[in-house]
Design a protein around this motif. Sequence first.
Motif, PDB file in Angstrom:
ATOM      1  N   LYS A  32       0.810  -1.224   0.000  1.00  0.00           N
ATOM      2  CA  LYS A  32       0.000   0.000   0.000  1.00  0.00           C
ATOM      3  C   LYS A  32       0.841   1.270   0.000  1.00  0.00           C
ATOM      4  N   ASN A  33       2.114   1.179   0.379  1.00  0.00           N
ATOM      5  CA  ASN A  33       2.983   2.356   0.381  1.00  0.00           C
ATOM      6  C   ASN A  33       3.610   2.618  -0.983  1.00  0.00           C
ATOM      7  N   SER A  34       3.434   1.705  -1.919  1.00  0.00           N
ATOM      8  CA  SER A  34       3.942   1.891  -3.274  1.00  0.00           C
ATOM      9  C   SER A  34       2.879   2.643  -4.064  1.00  0.00           C
ATOM     10  N   GLN A  35       3.213   3.826  -4.521  1.00  0.00           N
ATOM     11  CA  GLN A  35       2.227   4.655  -5.209  1.00  0.00           C
ATOM     12  C   GLN A  35       2.783   5.149  -6.532  1.00  0.00           C
ATOM     13  N   ASN A  36       1.868   5.582  -7.385  1.00  0.00           N
ATOM     14  CA  ASN A  36       2.215   6.193  -8.670  1.00  0.00           C
ATOM     15  C   ASN A  36       3.147   5.314  -9.485  1.00  0.00           C
ATOM     16  N   VAL A  37       2.752   4.073  -9.673  1.00  0.00           N
ATOM     17  CA  VAL A  37       3.571   3.150 -10.446  1.00  0.00           C
ATOM     18  C   VAL A  37       2.806   2.659 -11.662  1.00  0.00           C
ATOM     19  N   SER A  38       3.537   2.270 -12.657  1.00  0.00           N
ATOM     20  CA  SER A  38       2.956   1.577 -13.794  1.00  0.00           C
ATOM     21  C   SER A  38       3.894   0.426 -14.132  1.00  0.00           C
ATOM     22  N   PHE A  39       3.375  -0.556 -14.829  1.00  0.00           N
ATOM     23  CA  PHE A  39       4.139  -1.747 -15.143  1.00  0.00           C
ATOM     24  C   PHE A  39       4.126  -1.986 -16.643  1.00  0.00           C
ATOM     25  N   ASP A  40       5.300  -2.195 -17.208  1.00  0.00           N
ATOM     26  CA  ASP A  40       5.443  -2.557 -18.612  1.00  0.00           C
ATOM     27  C   ASP A  40       5.432  -4.078 -18.685  1.00  0.00           C
ATOM     28  N   ILE A  41       4.439  -4.641 -19.342  1.00  0.00           N
ATOM     29  CA  ILE A  41       4.313  -6.085 -19.460  1.00  0.00           C
ATOM     30  C   ILE A  41       5.073  -6.528 -20.706  1.00  0.00           C
ATOM     31  N   GLU A  42       5.987  -7.469 -20.517  1.00  0.00           N
ATOM     32  CA  GLU A  42       6.790  -7.971 -21.621  1.00  0.00           C
ATOM     33  C   GLU A  42       6.626  -9.479 -21.769  1.00  0.00           C
ATOM     34  N   ARG A  43       6.844  -9.959 -22.978  1.00  0.00           N
ATOM     35  CA  ARG A  43       6.721 -11.387 -23.281  1.00  0.00           C
ATOM     36  C   ARG A  43       7.996 -11.854 -23.982  1.00  0.00           C
ATOM     37  N   SER A  44       8.375 -13.101 -23.697  1.00  0.00           N
ATOM     38  CA  SER A  44       9.505 -13.717 -24.361  1.00  0.00           C
ATOM     39  C   SER A  44       9.164 -15.170 -24.665  1.00  0.00           C
ATOM     40  N   PHE A  45       9.537 -15.604 -25.851  1.00  0.00           N
ATOM     41  CA  PHE A  45       9.346 -17.005 -26.216  1.00  0.00           C
ATOM     42  C   PHE A  45      10.634 -17.808 -26.052  1.00  0.00           C
ATOM     43  N   ASP A  46      11.781 -17.094 -25.891  1.00  0.00           N
ATOM     44  CA  ASP A  46      13.059 -17.786 -25.755  1.00  0.00           C
ATOM     45  C   ASP A  46      13.825 -17.399 -24.488  1.00  0.00           C
ATOM     46  N   GLN A  47      13.262 -16.591 -23.634  1.00  0.00           N
ATOM     47  CA  GLN A  47      13.850 -16.110 -22.383  1.00  0.00           C
ATOM     48  C   GLN A  47      15.077 -15.224 -22.606  1.00  0.00           C
ATOM     49  N   ASN A  48      15.281 -14.753 -23.830  1.00  0.00           N
ATOM     50  CA  ASN A  48      16.382 -13.843 -24.140  1.00  0.00           C
ATOM     51  C   ASN A  48      15.891 -12.547 -24.751  1.00  0.00           C
ATOM     52  N   LYS A  49      15.010 -12.645 -25.717  1.00  0.00           N
ATOM     53  CA  LYS A  49      14.456 -11.470 -26.392  1.00  0.00           C
ATOM     54  C   LYS A  49      13.071 -11.204 -25.826  1.00  0.00           C
ATOM     55  N   PHE A  50      12.857  -9.997 -25.361  1.00  0.00           N
ATOM     56  CA  PHE A  50      11.574  -9.608 -24.787  1.00  0.00           C
ATOM     57  C   PHE A  50      10.954  -8.492 -25.609  1.00  0.00           C
ATOM     58  N   SER A  51       9.633  -8.506 -25.700  1.00  0.00           N
ATOM     59  CA  SER A  51       8.927  -7.423 -26.383  1.00  0.00           C
ATOM     60  C   SER A  51       7.765  -6.974 -25.500  1.00  0.00           C
ATOM     61  N   SER A  52       7.515  -5.692 -25.534  1.00  0.00           N
ATOM     62  CA  SER A  52       6.434  -5.118 -24.738  1.00  0.00           C
ATOM     63  C   SER A  52       5.090  -5.503 -25.341  1.00  0.00           C
ATOM     64  N   VAL A  53       4.160  -5.958 -24.492  1.00  0.00           N
ATOM     65  CA  VAL A  53       2.826  -6.313 -24.970  1.00  0.00           C
ATOM     66  C   VAL A  53       1.747  -5.431 -24.343  1.00  0.00           C
ATOM     67  N   GLY A  54       2.132  -4.616 -23.369  1.00  0.00           N
ATOM     68  CA  GLY A  54       1.146  -3.735 -22.752  1.00  0.00           C
ATOM     69  C   GLY A  54       1.701  -3.002 -21.547  1.00  0.00           C
ATOM     70  N   ILE A  55       0.954  -2.016 -21.109  1.00  0.00           N
ATOM     71  CA  ILE A  55       1.312  -1.244 -19.922  1.00  0.00           C
ATOM     72  C   ILE A  55       0.095  -1.211 -19.005  1.00  0.00           C
ATOM     73  N   VAL A  56       0.330  -1.468 -17.742  1.00  0.00           N
ATOM     74  CA  VAL A  56      -0.728  -1.373 -16.739  1.00  0.00           C
ATOM     75  C   VAL A  56      -0.375  -0.195 -15.838  1.00  0.00           C
ATOM     76  N   SER A  57      -1.253   0.792 -15.776  1.00  0.00           N
ATOM     77  CA  SER A  57      -0.969   1.995 -14.996  1.00  0.00           C
ATOM     78  C   SER A  57      -1.633   1.939 -13.635  1.00  0.00           C
ATOM     79  N   ASN A  58      -1.240   2.870 -12.783  1.00  0.00           N
ATOM     80  CA  ASN A  58      -1.850   2.924 -11.457  1.00  0.00           C
ATOM     81  C   ASN A  58      -3.297   3.374 -11.536  1.00  0.00           C
ATOM     82  N   HIS A  59      -3.735   3.881 -12.683  1.00  0.00           N
ATOM     83  CA  HIS A  59      -5.131   4.295 -12.848  1.00  0.00           C
ATOM     84  C   HIS A  59      -6.068   3.107 -12.619  1.00  0.00           C
TER      85      HIS A  59
END
Length: 76
Positions: A32-59
């Motif tokens: 509850k003390n963590s505020q004003n954060v957003s998270f970049d969701i990334e996916r990898s099929f080989d555990q080496n190369k990652f690509s962004s698939v979405g962002i989840v905001s504190n909204h």
Amino acid sequence: ITGTYNVLPVKIESFNASLSKDQVNLFWPIDKNSQNVSFDIERSFDQNKFSSVGIVSNHQSMINGNNQFNYIDVIS
């Protein structure tokens, strides 16, 4: 990796992922003390190369009235 990166301290209390047919459901509450954060969701099929698939905001957390985040990643 070069450059300057600022990382905010966020305490993720738990992290759950579940597979349901063609989607992965991600769920994570934060302290509850963590505020004003957003998270970049990334996916990898080989555990080496990652690509962004979405962002989840504190909204989303503000709408729910808590510090719980979720994301549904559709696998195609």
